[in-house]
Design an enzyme around this catalytic site. Structure first.
Site, PDB file in Angstrom:
ATOM      1  N   ILE A 111       0.875  -1.184   0.000  1.00 52.74           N
ATOM      2  CA  ILE A 111       0.000   0.000   0.000  1.00 52.74           C
ATOM      3  C   ILE A 111       0.906   1.225   0.000  1.00 52.74           C
ATOM      4  O   ILE A 111       1.855   1.295   0.792  1.00 52.74           O
ATOM      5  CB  ILE A 111      -0.920   0.008   1.235  1.00 52.74           C
ATOM      6  CG1 ILE A 111      -1.871  -1.202   1.193  1.00 52.74           C
ATOM      7  CG2 ILE A 111      -1.729   1.303   1.311  1.00 52.74           C
ATOM      8  CD1 ILE A 111      -2.937  -1.199   2.251  1.00 52.74           C
ATOM      9  N   SER A 139       5.371  -0.859  -1.590  1.00 50.85           N
ATOM     10  CA  SER A 139       4.823  -0.311  -2.828  1.00 50.85           C
ATOM     11  C   SER A 139       5.789   0.699  -3.442  1.00 50.85           C
ATOM     12  O   SER A 139       6.441   1.460  -2.719  1.00 50.85           O
ATOM     13  CB  SER A 139       3.502   0.390  -2.511  1.00 50.85           C
ATOM     14  OG  SER A 139       3.104   1.237  -3.564  1.00 50.85           O
ATOM     15  N   THR A 190       2.770  -4.990 -10.461  1.00 48.44           N
ATOM     16  CA  THR A 190       1.315  -4.758 -10.479  1.00 48.44           C
ATOM     17  C   THR A 190       0.867  -4.372 -11.885  1.00 48.44           C
ATOM     18  O   THR A 190       1.463  -3.506 -12.515  1.00 48.44           O
ATOM     19  CB  THR A 190       0.948  -3.653  -9.471  1.00 48.44           C
ATOM     20  OG1 THR A 190       1.231  -4.143  -8.164  1.00 48.44           O
ATOM     21  CG2 THR A 190      -0.529  -3.312  -9.550  1.00 48.44           C
ATOM     22  N   LYS A 281       0.897  -9.269 -10.253  1.00 46.42           N
ATOM     23  CA  LYS A 281      -0.220  -8.997  -9.340  1.00 46.42           C
ATOM     24  C   LYS A 281      -1.322  -8.282 -10.106  1.00 46.42           C
ATOM     25  O   LYS A 281      -1.051  -7.334 -10.851  1.00 46.42           O
ATOM     26  CB  LYS A 281       0.274  -8.111  -8.192  1.00 46.42           C
ATOM     27  CG  LYS A 281      -0.811  -7.592  -7.261  1.00 46.42           C
ATOM     28  CD  LYS A 281      -0.204  -6.908  -6.046  1.00 46.42           C
ATOM     29  CE  LYS A 281      -1.252  -6.376  -5.098  1.00 46.42           C
ATOM     30  NZ  LYS A 281      -1.843  -5.096  -5.508  1.00 46.42           N
ATOM     31  N   HIS A 305      -7.047  -5.242  -6.765  1.00 46.19           N
ATOM     32  CA  HIS A 305      -6.626  -4.004  -6.109  1.00 46.19           C
ATOM     33  C   HIS A 305      -7.694  -3.553  -5.110  1.00 46.19           C
ATOM     34  O   HIS A 305      -7.992  -2.365  -4.970  1.00 46.19           O
ATOM     35  CB  HIS A 305      -6.389  -2.925  -7.166  1.00 46.19           C
ATOM     36  CG  HIS A 305      -5.226  -2.017  -6.876  1.00 46.19           C
ATOM     37  ND1 HIS A 305      -4.009  -2.163  -7.443  1.00 46.19           N
ATOM     38  CD2 HIS A 305      -5.108  -0.937  -6.055  1.00 46.19           C
ATOM     39  CE1 HIS A 305      -3.197  -1.216  -7.014  1.00 46.19           C
ATOM     40  NE2 HIS A 305      -3.834  -0.457  -6.153  1.00 46.19           N
ATOM     41  N   ARG A 340     -10.864  -9.689   5.607  1.00 45.73           N
ATOM     42  CA  ARG A 340     -11.139  -8.900   6.809  1.00 45.73           C
ATOM     43  C   ARG A 340     -11.011  -9.705   8.101  1.00 45.73           C
ATOM     44  O   ARG A 340     -11.221  -9.169   9.188  1.00 45.73           O
ATOM     45  CB  ARG A 340     -12.569  -8.309   6.758  1.00 45.73           C
ATOM     46  CG  ARG A 340     -12.797  -7.305   5.676  1.00 45.73           C
ATOM     47  CD  ARG A 340     -12.028  -6.015   5.934  1.00 45.73           C
ATOM     48  NE  ARG A 340     -12.341  -5.031   4.902  1.00 45.73           N
ATOM     49  CZ  ARG A 340     -11.691  -4.943   3.733  1.00 45.73           C
ATOM     50  NH1 ARG A 340     -10.689  -5.763   3.462  1.00 45.73           N
ATOM     51  NH2 ARG A 340     -12.023  -4.035   2.843  1.00 45.73           N
ATOM     52  N   GLY A 359      -4.544  -5.798   3.475  1.00 39.79           N
ATOM     53  CA  GLY A 359      -4.165  -4.404   3.294  1.00 39.79           C
ATOM     54  C   GLY A 359      -4.896  -3.463   4.230  1.00 39.79           C
ATOM     55  O   GLY A 359      -4.327  -2.931   5.174  1.00 39.79           O
ATOM     56  N   ARG A 360      -6.192  -3.329   3.984  1.00 39.11           N
ATOM     57  CA  ARG A 360      -6.902  -2.288   4.740  1.00 39.11           C
ATOM     58  C   ARG A 360      -6.853  -2.522   6.249  1.00 39.11           C
ATOM     59  O   ARG A 360      -6.802  -1.567   7.017  1.00 39.11           O
ATOM     60  CB  ARG A 360      -8.339  -2.167   4.264  1.00 39.11           C
ATOM     61  CG  ARG A 360      -8.442  -1.347   2.968  1.00 39.11           C
ATOM     62  CD  ARG A 360      -9.853  -0.906   2.696  1.00 39.11           C
ATOM     63  NE  ARG A 360      -9.957   0.040   1.633  1.00 39.11           N
ATOM     64  CZ  ARG A 360     -10.424  -0.234   0.397  1.00 39.11           C
ATOM     65  NH1 ARG A 360     -10.781  -1.460   0.083  1.00 39.11           N
ATOM     66  NH2 ARG A 360     -10.529   0.721  -0.507  1.00 39.11           N
TER      67      ARG A 360
HETATM   68  C1  GLV Z   1      -2.745   2.587  -4.969  1.00 33.19           C
HETATM   69  O1  GLV Z   1      -2.268   1.507  -5.073  1.00 33.19           O
HETATM   70  C2  GLV Z   1      -4.087   2.874  -4.697  1.00 33.19           C
HETATM   71  O2  GLV Z   1      -4.926   1.974  -4.787  1.00 33.19           O
HETATM   72  O3  GLV Z   1      -4.388   4.030  -4.377  1.00 33.19           O
END
Ligand code: GLV
Length: 421
Positions: A111, A139, A190, A281, A305, A340, A359-360
């Protein structure tokens, strides 16, 4: 949970489940657990902590968030089948990725611009990943120099470099050279982001940090990019917006690459790294997965993504199922987009992913409490996963296959807006 469980000595996996006990005990010592990691509550807490721009960037999805919604809904299609009276006392969550033995099949998704969420950006995240022994992906849009992130991740850290490939080959070579010298042991290219998808909130608030003097450190610390700035007479000290814009316009340039260029960069990475793994990816369909296998990549990440690029697309988890059916066994298949919790990790593994990235979840932890927040979120996820294996009756990752889940039809109700799922 008995902290003196005699089976502990038979497990090579850390006793992740004990983090539950630690939190249950805390109030006896006049402490409280850091925060609630239930995803909805975690997300809300991050929203409260962040600036409007930070929140918009973290939560933005492409268009109407239909892909994000589909990503989440797809997990509901599959249900875990618990087994009873299985001897899970010696259970193992460990696995292997590109020759690295890691304690769980979970890594940190790449990220960018972590400085939006915390002033130290990627450093505390890489540090926690190293401490937990989980793979960390940096990233190209990261907001700290590659070298500093490598150092923060530590000598024992397992780290991969996620590449957004510029159209400036010398710059690409420079970025990959730096990654190799900083101990990054795989390159993940990516494919789904030559430019950002249309994200309403960000567009309507001019929310592109690089154009406003934040987040370009990874580029500004690059010798080739420094030369490019000089050639154009841009001084990053006095013209941070112009320098940031020039950097990110090299990264999210909006000019598509094709398969020929992928073969070029794969060869470049192999040359620079002495043959270390190269992965793609963003793969979402069987023909692309097949093509990736044909050109000889070492792995693919089935990802959309997190719904931030193509709106109205298929769920990444549905793509995973088809791709595993077609090329599983021919390449190393990883997954991201929508994880999640531990049960989501389990379902992705059951469908054939060998490894997943989140990620999140950690972005929210970083936003709420910096390094402690990332650690709390990831330790909670690991504990949740360890406990899930225990209560559902699975002894190791290898036992998690299609027989471990029951799958319903692909029927997803259309939800009008970003769903709180
Ligand atoms: C970058 O990878 C984004 O999704 O903002």
């Amino acid at each position: 949970m008995d902290a003196k469980n005699p089976n502990r000595k038979f497990r090579s996996t850390p006793q992740y489940g004990l983090y539950q006990r630690e939190n249950f005990w805390k109030s006896n010592d006049g402490e409280v657990p850091p925060f609630n990691t239930e995803p909805g509550k975690l997300e809300e807490l991050a929203r409260q902590k962040l600036t409007q721009n930070g929140w918009y960037y973290a939560s933005s999805n492409a268009g109407q968030s239909y892909t994000h919604t589909a990503n989440r809904q797809a997990f509901y299609r599959h249900r875990i089948i618990p087994r009873m009276l299985v001897d899970t006392n010696k259970r193992e969550t460990s696995t292997e990725i590109f020759g690295h033995k890691v304690p769980a099949p979970i890594g940190f998704a790449p990220i960018g611009i972590n400085k939006i969420y915390h002033p130290d950006g990627e450093l505390p995240v890489a540090k926690v990943a190293g401490e937990l022994g989980l793979p960390y992906c940096l990233s190209t849009a990261g907001s700290q120099p590659i070298e500093d992130v490598g150092a923060a991740n530590g000598d024992a850290g397992v780290r991969f470099f996620q590449l957004y490939m510029p159209h400036d080959d010398e710059l690409t070579r420079s970025l990959l050279t730096r990654a190799v010298s900083s101990g990054f042991t795989a390159c993940i290219l990516t494919l789904d982001t030559w430019q950002l998808g249309w994200r309403h909130d960000d567009v309507s608030t001019s929310n592109y940090a690089f154009y406003h003097g934040t987040g370009a450190d990874l580029g500004l610390s690059d010798p080739v990019f420094q030369r490019r700035l000089k050639e154009e007479g841009i001084d990053p000290k006095t013209q941070p917006n112009e320098a940031g814009a020039k950097w990110i316009d090299n990264v999210w340039h909006g000019r598509a690459h094709t398969w020929e260029k992928v073969e070029w960069v794969m060869a470049l990475w192999k040359e620079l790294s002495g043959g270390k793994p190269f992965c793609l990816k963003g793969i979402q369909c069987v023909p692309d997965a097949q093509k990736a296998v044909d050109i000889g990549v070492d792995g693919i990440v089935v990802s959309n993504h997190a719904g931030r690029q193509v709106d109205g697309a298929i769920a990444s988890l549905d793509a995973l199922e088809q791709i595993v059916d077609a090329v599983g066994g021919k390449t190393y298949i990883m997954f991201d987009s929508g994880i999640r919790g531990a049960s989501d990790v389990f379902k992705a593994l059951a469908l054939g992913a060998k490894f997943v990235f989140v990620g999140r979840l950690w972005i929210w932890g970083l936003s709420i409490m910096g390094e402690h927040g990332v650690r709390h979120v990831m330790k909670s996820l690991l504990a949740d996963f360890d406990i899930l294996l225990n209560v559902a009756g699975y002894q190791n990752i290898g036992q998690i296959d299609r027989k471990a889940i029951e799958s319903g039809p692909k029927v997803y109700p259309l939800l009008p807006e970003k769903a709180k799922l």
